[in-house]
Scaffold this motif. Structure first.
Motif, PDB file in Angstrom:
ATOM      1  N   SER A  36     -69.082  10.417  50.170  1.00 37.39           N
ATOM      2  CA  SER A  36     -69.494   9.814  51.442  1.00 37.39           C
ATOM      3  C   SER A  36     -69.633  10.827  52.576  1.00 37.39           C
ATOM      4  N   GLY A  37     -69.345  12.082  52.283  1.00 38.42           N
ATOM      5  CA  GLY A  37     -69.546  13.115  53.292  1.00 38.42           C
ATOM      6  C   GLY A  37     -68.314  13.571  54.034  1.00 38.42           C
ATOM      7  N   TRP A  38     -67.123  13.219  53.542  1.00 39.02           N
ATOM      8  CA  TRP A  38     -65.869  13.697  54.148  1.00 39.02           C
ATOM      9  C   TRP A  38     -65.540  15.059  53.527  1.00 39.02           C
ATOM     10  N   HIS A  39     -65.275  16.044  54.370  1.00 35.41           N
ATOM     11  CA  HIS A  39     -64.954  17.393  53.890  1.00 35.41           C
ATOM     12  C   HIS A  39     -63.714  17.900  54.617  1.00 35.41           C
ATOM     13  N   ASN A  40     -62.953  18.743  53.922  1.00 30.68           N
ATOM     14  CA  ASN A  40     -61.788  19.385  54.546  1.00 30.68           C
ATOM     15  C   ASN A  40     -60.881  18.348  55.216  1.00 30.68           C
ATOM     16  N   TYR A  41     -60.646  17.243  54.549  1.00 28.56           N
ATOM     17  CA  TYR A  41     -59.878  16.129  55.112  1.00 28.56           C
ATOM     18  C   TYR A  41     -58.397  16.377  54.902  1.00 28.56           C
ATOM     19  N   SER A  42     -57.623  16.330  55.988  1.00 29.00           N
ATOM     20  CA  SER A  42     -56.171  16.530  55.928  1.00 29.00           C
ATOM     21  C   SER A  42     -55.478  15.513  56.815  1.00 29.00           C
ATOM     22  N   LEU A  43     -54.262  15.153  56.426  1.00 25.68           N
ATOM     23  CA  LEU A  43     -53.400  14.295  57.236  1.00 25.68           C
ATOM     24  C   LEU A  43     -52.090  15.029  57.491  1.00 25.68           C
ATOM     25  N   PHE A  44     -51.574  14.878  58.710  1.00 21.52           N
ATOM     26  CA  PHE A  44     -50.308  15.488  59.112  1.00 21.52           C
ATOM     27  C   PHE A  44     -49.453  14.377  59.708  1.00 21.52           C
ATOM     28  N   LEU A  45     -48.174  14.336  59.346  1.00 25.17           N
ATOM     29  CA  LEU A  45     -47.312  13.239  59.769  1.00 25.17           C
ATOM     30  C   LEU A  45     -46.049  13.764  60.439  1.00 25.17           C
ATOM     31  N   ARG A  46     -45.830  13.322  61.674  1.00 28.10           N
ATOM     32  CA  ARG A  46     -44.608  13.670  62.395  1.00 28.10           C
ATOM     33  C   ARG A  46     -43.513  12.701  61.985  1.00 28.10           C
ATOM     34  N   ASP A  47     -42.252  13.083  62.142  1.00 28.63           N
ATOM     35  CA  ASP A  47     -41.145  12.248  61.663  1.00 28.63           C
ATOM     36  C   ASP A  47     -40.962  10.951  62.445  1.00 28.63           C
ATOM     37  N   ASP A  48     -41.654  10.786  63.586  1.00 31.70           N
ATOM     38  CA  ASP A  48     -41.609   9.501  64.296  1.00 31.70           C
ATOM     39  C   ASP A  48     -42.794   8.604  63.926  1.00 31.70           C
ATOM     40  N   GLY A  49     -43.621   9.054  62.974  1.00 35.73           N
ATOM     41  CA  GLY A  49     -44.739   8.251  62.496  1.00 35.73           C
ATOM     42  C   GLY A  49     -46.088   8.601  63.085  1.00 35.73           C
ATOM     43  N   LEU A  50     -46.153   9.553  64.003  1.00 35.09           N
ATOM     44  CA  LEU A  50     -47.454   9.944  64.536  1.00 35.09           C
ATOM     45  C   LEU A  50     -48.242  10.638  63.431  1.00 35.09           C
ATOM     46  N   LEU A  51     -49.388  10.071  63.103  1.00 34.39           N
ATOM     47  CA  LEU A  51     -50.254  10.611  62.064  1.00 34.39           C
ATOM     48  C   LEU A  51     -51.455  11.264  62.727  1.00 34.39           C
ATOM     49  N   ILE A  52     -51.700  12.517  62.383  1.00 36.92           N
ATOM     50  CA  ILE A  52     -52.860  13.248  62.875  1.00 36.92           C
ATOM     51  C   ILE A  52     -53.744  13.545  61.669  1.00 36.92           C
ATOM     52  N   GLY A  53     -55.012  13.198  61.806  1.00 36.83           N
ATOM     53  CA  GLY A  53     -55.969  13.474  60.741  1.00 36.83           C
ATOM     54  C   GLY A  53     -57.013  14.463  61.209  1.00 36.83           C
ATOM     55  N   TYR A  54     -57.493  15.255  60.282  1.00 38.68           N
ATOM     56  CA  TYR A  54     -58.559  16.207  60.545  1.00 38.68           C
ATOM     57  C   TYR A  54     -59.585  16.061  59.434  1.00 38.68           C
ATOM     58  N   VAL A  55     -60.849  15.984  59.815  1.00 39.13           N
ATOM     59  CA  VAL A  55     -61.913  15.879  58.819  1.00 39.13           C
ATOM     60  C   VAL A  55     -63.157  16.566  59.358  1.00 39.13           C
ATOM     61  N   GLU A  56     -63.927  17.103  58.467  1.00 45.82           N
ATOM     62  CA  GLU A  56     -65.221  17.665  58.822  1.00 45.82           C
ATOM     63  C   GLU A  56     -66.289  16.796  58.176  1.00 45.82           C
ATOM     64  N   ALA A  57     -67.363  16.559  58.920  1.00 50.62           N
ATOM     65  CA  ALA A  57     -68.475  15.753  58.417  1.00 50.62           C
ATOM     66  C   ALA A  57     -69.713  16.086  59.225  1.00 50.62           C
ATOM     67  N   ASP A  58     -70.862  15.938  58.600  1.00 52.11           N
ATOM     68  CA  ASP A  58     -72.098  16.110  59.360  1.00 52.11           C
ATOM     69  C   ASP A  58     -72.186  15.035  60.429  1.00 52.11           C
TER      70      ASP A  58
END
Length: 111
Positions: A36-58
């Protein structure tokens, strides 16, 4: 390729299970993301539940629409919805808050 960063809030009492689910993301879900065009997709999770996502896409909107059309994404989102707060019953992939990029270190011309 455009870079996107987003955040969501995982329920603190469900962190361990959320992490475990992402240790075993279904192979068909991973294939659908790539297709579907998702590249370099990563998730990062802080211990209080804050989720940060990073993705590259056209085009993130097009990549999200392509994913929304897949059966595997429908199943995955149905299972993941219960892990999040503040999404008002919408699937997580339709609820994340995009963060504006304010700095990016580009490669040096000497590299």
């Amino acid at each position: 390729m455009n870079r996107y960063c987003f955040c969501l809030q995982v329920r603190p009492d469900r962190l361990d299970e959320y992490v475990e689910r992402h240790r075993n993301v279904w192979p068909e879900m991973q294939a659908a993301l790539r297709d579907s065009g998702w590249h370099n997709y990563s998730l990062f999770l802080r211990d209080d539940g804050l989720l940060i996502g990073y993705v590259e896409a056209d085009d993130l909107e097009a990549a999200q629409k392509a994913m929304a059309a897949t059966e595997v994404n429908t199943r995955w989102q149905a299972e993941m919805t219960e892990f999040f707060t503040g999404i008002e019953g919408r699937p997580p992939d339709e609820s994340f808050l995009l963060l504006p990029e304010i700095f990016h270190l580009t490669p040096s011309t000497e590299d």
